[in-house]
Design an enzyme around this catalytic site. Structure first.
Site: not given
Length: 297
Positions: A60, A73, A96-97, A129, A153
């Site tokens: 990003r 993507n 993870i993309t 996080r 996500h």
């Protein structure tokens, strides 16, 4: 660094993969790991991999959402899926993309790999996080906080406050005792949702590297060592949580057979509602993906 396996870094830009691999390899005498590490732009060099971690895609830029990345993507992930299908059809694939839930679902459809062997890394990172931000606010070591995050996500992720404990005490108790306000907790949840964007804003030319890497490796480690760890991952749901044929973040057991079990939690009415809203957001984005590429229908 964990001596889990030999590693091939793959990139369409061969020089970047080779250079980074050489740089990391040269740290092995200092850090004391002894694996073979190489870089390549040829899928043949990754043939018969046990685990593949996919970070391929455009990161990003400030102001971009994860969803803005969808069109670019999807094209990249289609090429990656074909490469994996041809060279490592038995691999455990960790994606993870971004936008994570939709990309991992597209990857599974493009590659045709078994659903229990194609998973998305998001929940571990989001949970990490959230725990970190709580520890900073409450001045408590991260090891004393238990929590996890469910759902998609992004902005629709669901922080499981009912399952959040600080030094053995429920977070709801701490709110009652005035140790942390509801408002402050809401701000921390919001900061968790935007955790990636905050890093993008600082870096300007890149997104998060280290925490996503550690999270992906935890999944790989559980698979390779057959640890059967319970981890929040984006997996294919087929009726669990009253949800069918969609990828979403839930707690699962990862062992040598990939996703070995989906853990169904008792959610509060509010958590159920938030989870379903999260799934709805993923579905809508996947519908948008199908319009971009009819192959996903």
């Amino acid at each position: 660094m964990k001596d889990l396996a030999d590693v091939v870094l793959f990139d369409v830009a061969a020089g970047i993969a080779k250079g980074k691999a050489l740089d990391i390899a040269q740290s092995s005498p200092v850090d004391g790991f002894s694996i073979n590490l190489s870089g390549s732009d040829n899928y043949e060099d990754t043939k018969n991999s046990d685990v593949i971690i996919i970070t391929a895609g455009v990161p990003r830029k400030p102001g971009m959402t994860r969803d803005d990345l969808l069109g670019i993507n999807l094209k990249i992930i289609k090429q990656v899926a074909e490469g994996i299908k041809k060279t490592s059809p038995n691999a455990f694939v960790i994606c993870i993309t971004n936008p994570l839930d939709v990309i991992v679902m597209a990857l599974q459809k493009y590659s045709g790999l078994p659903k229990n062997k194609v998973v998305g890394m998001a929940g571990i990172l989001d949970s990490s996080r959230f725990i970190y931000f709580l520890s900073q606010e409450l001045k408590v070591p991260v090891q004393k906080i238990k929590s996890f995050v469910l759902g998609g996500h992004g902005d629709s992720m669901v922080a499981m406050l009912g399952a959040t404990e600080v030094d053995g005490k429920k977070i709801t108790e701490l709110v009652k005792e005035g140790k942390i306000s509801k408002e402050k907790l809401k701000l921390i949840i919001d900061r968790t949702k935007k955790g990636g964007a905050e890093i993008v804003k600082y870096l300007e030319k890149g997104s998060a590297f280290y925490a996503p890497a550690a999270s992906g490796v935890e999944m790989a480690e559980s698979y390779l060592n057959n640890s059967k760890k319970q981890l929040p991952c984006a997996v294919h749901l087929n009726g669990e949580y009253k949800t069918k044929d969609i990828y979403a973040g839930v707690p699962v057991i990862i062992g040598s057979n990939g996703v070995e079990k989906i853990i169904e939690l008792d959610l509060s009415p509010e958590e159920k509602e938030n989870f379903q809203s999260s799934v709805k957001a993923v579905r809508e984005l996947f519908d948008a993906a199908k319009k971009i590429d009819p192959d996903l229908n």
